[in-house]
Scaffold this motif. Structure first.
Motif, PDB file in Angstrom:
ATOM      1  N   ARG A 181      31.217  24.136  32.945  1.00  0.00           N
ATOM      2  CA  ARG A 181      31.116  23.162  33.956  1.00  0.00           C
ATOM      3  C   ARG A 181      32.807  23.200  33.794  1.00  0.00           C
ATOM      4  O   ARG A 181      33.596  21.897  33.083  1.00  0.00           O
ATOM      5  N   VAL A 182      33.311  24.545  33.725  1.00  0.00           N
ATOM      6  CA  VAL A 182      35.460  24.253  33.598  1.00  0.00           C
ATOM      7  C   VAL A 182      36.116  23.591  34.331  1.00  0.00           C
ATOM      8  O   VAL A 182      35.227  23.511  35.340  1.00  0.00           O
ATOM      9  N   ARG A 183      37.142  22.696  33.880  1.00  0.00           N
ATOM     10  CA  ARG A 183      37.581  22.081  35.514  1.00  0.00           C
ATOM     11  C   ARG A 183      37.951  22.866  36.298  1.00  0.00           C
ATOM     12  O   ARG A 183      38.591  22.952  37.110  1.00  0.00           O
ATOM     13  N   GLY A 184      38.523  24.458  35.876  1.00  0.00           N
ATOM     14  CA  GLY A 184      38.356  24.903  36.995  1.00  0.00           C
ATOM     15  C   GLY A 184      39.105  26.505  36.712  1.00  0.00           C
ATOM     16  O   GLY A 184      38.878  26.720  34.568  1.00  0.00           O
ATOM     17  N   VAL A 185      39.531  27.580  37.130  1.00  0.00           N
ATOM     18  CA  VAL A 185      40.038  28.797  36.118  1.00  0.00           C
ATOM     19  C   VAL A 185      41.340  29.669  37.055  1.00  0.00           C
ATOM     20  O   VAL A 185      41.531  29.868  37.934  1.00  0.00           O
TER      21      VAL A 185
ATOM     22  N   ALA B 185      33.143  37.297  44.466  1.00  0.00           N
ATOM     23  CA  ALA B 185      32.416  36.067  45.200  1.00  0.00           C
ATOM     24  C   ALA B 185      32.083  34.731  44.127  1.00  0.00           C
ATOM     25  O   ALA B 185      31.831  33.315  45.178  1.00  0.00           O
ATOM     26  N   SER B 186      31.510  35.857  42.760  1.00  0.00           N
ATOM     27  CA  SER B 186      30.961  33.811  42.309  1.00  0.00           C
ATOM     28  C   SER B 186      31.802  33.219  41.582  1.00  0.00           C
ATOM     29  O   SER B 186      31.151  32.263  41.021  1.00  0.00           O
ATOM     30  N   LEU B 187      33.234  32.846  42.311  1.00  0.00           N
ATOM     31  CA  LEU B 187      34.081  32.257  41.522  1.00  0.00           C
ATOM     32  C   LEU B 187      34.165  30.781  42.891  1.00  0.00           C
ATOM     33  O   LEU B 187      34.842  29.794  42.343  1.00  0.00           O
ATOM     34  N   ASP B 188      33.372  31.277  43.704  1.00  0.00           N
ATOM     35  CA  ASP B 188      33.824  30.024  44.875  1.00  0.00           C
ATOM     36  C   ASP B 188      33.174  28.967  44.605  1.00  0.00           C
ATOM     37  O   ASP B 188      32.050  28.712  43.667  1.00  0.00           O
ATOM     38  N   GLY B 189      33.844  28.007  45.252  1.00  0.00           N
ATOM     39  CA  GLY B 189      33.176  26.818  44.526  1.00  0.00           C
ATOM     40  C   GLY B 189      34.224  26.121  42.740  1.00  0.00           C
ATOM     41  O   GLY B 189      33.891  24.644  42.251  1.00  0.00           O
ATOM     42  N   ILE B 190      34.487  27.624  42.611  1.00  0.00           N
ATOM     43  CA  ILE B 190      35.285  26.928  41.531  1.00  0.00           C
ATOM     44  C   ILE B 190      37.013  27.041  41.979  1.00  0.00           C
ATOM     45  O   ILE B 190      37.940  27.628  42.209  1.00  0.00           O
ATOM     46  N   PRO B 191      37.458  25.976  41.398  1.00  0.00           N
ATOM     47  CA  PRO B 191      38.879  26.134  41.276  1.00  0.00           C
ATOM     48  C   PRO B 191      39.979  26.545  40.708  1.00  0.00           C
ATOM     49  O   PRO B 191      39.188  26.541  39.268  1.00  0.00           O
TER      50      PRO B 191
ATOM     51  N   ARG C 121      45.236  38.900  47.762  1.00  0.00           N
ATOM     52  CA  ARG C 121      44.982  39.458  48.519  1.00  0.00           C
ATOM     53  C   ARG C 121      44.669  39.136  50.192  1.00  0.00           C
ATOM     54  O   ARG C 121      45.030  38.917  50.581  1.00  0.00           O
ATOM     55  N   ALA C 122      43.690  38.227  50.244  1.00  0.00           N
ATOM     56  CA  ALA C 122      43.143  36.750  50.684  1.00  0.00           C
ATOM     57  C   ALA C 122      43.842  35.758  51.306  1.00  0.00           C
ATOM     58  O   ALA C 122      43.661  35.615  52.138  1.00  0.00           O
ATOM     59  N   GLY C 123      44.706  35.630  50.757  1.00  0.00           N
ATOM     60  CA  GLY C 123      45.416  33.848  50.713  1.00  0.00           C
ATOM     61  C   GLY C 123      44.468  32.764  50.215  1.00  0.00           C
ATOM     62  O   GLY C 123      45.168  31.897  51.374  1.00  0.00           O
ATOM     63  N   THR C 124      43.123  32.890  49.644  1.00  0.00           N
ATOM     64  CA  THR C 124      42.415  31.857  49.575  1.00  0.00           C
ATOM     65  C   THR C 124      42.525  31.002  49.008  1.00  0.00           C
ATOM     66  O   THR C 124      41.639  29.725  48.745  1.00  0.00           O
ATOM     67  N   VAL C 125      43.006  31.064  47.689  1.00  0.00           N
ATOM     68  CA  VAL C 125      43.321  30.595  46.811  1.00  0.00           C
ATOM     69  C   VAL C 125      44.818  30.603  46.021  1.00  0.00           C
ATOM     70  O   VAL C 125      45.648  31.405  46.597  1.00  0.00           O
ATOM     71  N   PRO C 126      45.627  29.322  45.554  1.00  0.00           N
ATOM     72  CA  PRO C 126      47.684  29.530  44.505  1.00  0.00           C
ATOM     73  C   PRO C 126      47.510  30.369  43.777  1.00  0.00           C
ATOM     74  O   PRO C 126      46.548  31.545  43.132  1.00  0.00           O
TER      75      PRO C 126
ATOM     76  N   ALA D 156      31.643  36.514  32.469  1.00  0.00           N
ATOM     77  CA  ALA D 156      31.862  35.306  31.596  1.00  0.00           C
ATOM     78  C   ALA D 156      32.189  34.141  32.619  1.00  0.00           C
ATOM     79  O   ALA D 156      32.015  33.363  32.497  1.00  0.00           O
ATOM     80  N   ILE D 157      32.035  35.054  34.293  1.00  0.00           N
ATOM     81  CA  ILE D 157      32.176  33.593  35.319  1.00  0.00           C
ATOM     82  C   ILE D 157      30.817  33.114  35.399  1.00  0.00           C
ATOM     83  O   ILE D 157      30.653  31.461  34.927  1.00  0.00           O
ATOM     84  N   ASP D 158      29.252  33.583  34.661  1.00  0.00           N
ATOM     85  CA  ASP D 158      28.608  32.523  34.685  1.00  0.00           C
ATOM     86  C   ASP D 158      28.694  31.690  33.495  1.00  0.00           C
ATOM     87  O   ASP D 158      28.203  30.157  33.427  1.00  0.00           O
ATOM     88  N   MET D 159      29.480  31.988  32.218  1.00  0.00           N
ATOM     89  CA  MET D 159      30.020  31.474  30.830  1.00  0.00           C
ATOM     90  C   MET D 159      30.344  29.755  31.598  1.00  0.00           C
ATOM     91  O   MET D 159      30.102  28.799  30.957  1.00  0.00           O
ATOM     92  N   MET D 160      31.378  30.298  31.910  1.00  0.00           N
ATOM     93  CA  MET D 160      32.323  29.104  32.532  1.00  0.00           C
ATOM     94  C   MET D 160      31.569  28.243  33.087  1.00  0.00           C
ATOM     95  O   MET D 160      32.156  27.550  33.211  1.00  0.00           O
TER      96      MET D 160
END
Length: 345
Positions: A124-128, A142-148, A157-162, A116-120
């Motif tokens: 070129r989705v604006r974000g996820v 980890a595959s979501l790195d670089g995608i808003p 859990r890691a507190g890295t995204v909203p 699903a992440i590869d497809m998105m």
């Protein structure tokens, strides 16, 4: 066999309008600073309408590096009967901002999630929006790195995204305050998880229960705080135990509506009634349960649509410099399962 409708090309639009393909492109892409005359622009738009022309959104995204699509990845949200309101809220908010949702339920299958992440990425989705069927701590792939990305109905859990999630403590507080304001001082709680669980839902609802009791000066009864697993059978078993004891509560705050349904069944089996012999408050406002119990269940509504909208707003605004944690208020829905406490004779 019906003939397949032939795709209309930009060249055909240009021919119908009597202009070049470059002029059609300028008009359809609304290019700033173009000097296309208003009359010419109107001819192009009329030709588009007459020919029922559709732009190639995918090709456009390849040229611009942007698309009007927002990914929505979830475990089982789209197929869940009430958590589906999350997807509805996301779709409505996306549509209102000129975007569309590309949604995939992964059923917690890592391979499906990766696909699903590869497809998105390819679209070129604006974000996820990364959503959960229930409030829990999640670890982003980890595959979501670089995608808003923004998490909804869960917490990173890691507190890295909203993260946007229900204010469980405020909901538990509102439920218990409602019972206290009806005159109840003998209040039990049946939680939806083990005492050692790290799920935010049960932790927050119990904290709200305790805060309401403390504010009202009501002593907490450890034997009246029970731990189930959020199923009907636990509500039945634990309520039976509470109400057959020599010293019993007059009200029970159930950690979810399924537990409350079990509590109703126990009360009926004991020859008692809701709310005269025991008031009940639930949590979730499950659309297939709460309105249809007899009497209707007073409960706290999870703000699915509001969470999704808040998540989209954060995503489209760029998320800010620091990952935010945004609790959304849960609303009390009064029905017939709470009445004034009886004054002891």
């Amino acid at each position: 066999m019906a003939r397949r409708k032939q795709t209309v090309t930009m060249w055909q639009v240009a021919e119908r309008a009597g202009v070049s393909q470059a002029t059609v492109s300028l008009v359809l892409n609304n290019v700033e600073g173009n000097r296309v005359a208003e009359a010419t622009r109107n001819r192009v738009l009329d030709a588009v309408k007459d020919l029922d022309y559709r732009t190639n959104a995918f090709a456009k995204s390849l040229r611009s590096g942007e698309s009007g699509m927002i990914g929505f990845i979830s475990d089982e949200v789209a197929s869940a009967p009430f958590a589906g309101q999350l997807l509805k809220g996301a779709q409505l908010a996306a549509w209102e901002t000129g975007n569309v949702i590309l949604s995939v339920d992964t059923y917690n299958e890592p391979d499906l999630e990766a696909a699903a992440i590869d497809m998105m990425r390819s679209y070129r989705v604006r974000g996820v929006v990364y959503a959960s069927m229930y409030h829990r701590l999640v670890e982003l792939p980890a595959s979501l790195d670089g995608i808003p990305t923004v998490i909804v109905n869960a917490q990173d859990r890691a507190g890295t995204v909203p993260s946007v999630f229900p204010d469980e403590e405020l909901g538990g507080y509102a439920a218990t305050r409602h019972l206290i304001e009806a005159g109840h001082t003998r209040i039990a709680m049946i939680n939806i998880q083990d005492v050692d669980s790290d799920l935010p839902a049960g932790i927050g609802r119990l904290a709200g229960f305790r805060r309401a009791l403390a504010e009202a000066g009501i002593a907490e009864r450890p034997d009246w705080i029970r731990h189930g697993s959020g199923i009907v059978e636990d509500g039945l078993e634990i309520t039976t135990a509470l109400l057959t004891a020599d010293d019993r509560p007059t009200a029970i705050f159930c950690g979810n509506d399924r537990t409350a349904w079990g509590a109703y069944r126990a009360i009926e089996r004991l020859g008692l009634s809701v709310p005269d012999d025991c008031a009940i408050v639930g949590f979730d406002n499950h659309e297939m349960i709460a309105p249809y119990l007899d009497p209707g269940l007073t409960t706290v509504e999870l703000p699915y649509e509001q969470m999704a909208r808040a998540g989209l707003e954060i995503l489209l605004a760029g998320g800010g410099e620091q990952p935010s944690r945004t609790p959304i208020e849960c609303t009390l829905i009064p029905r017939g399962s709470v009445s004034k406490a009886k004054v002891p004779s």
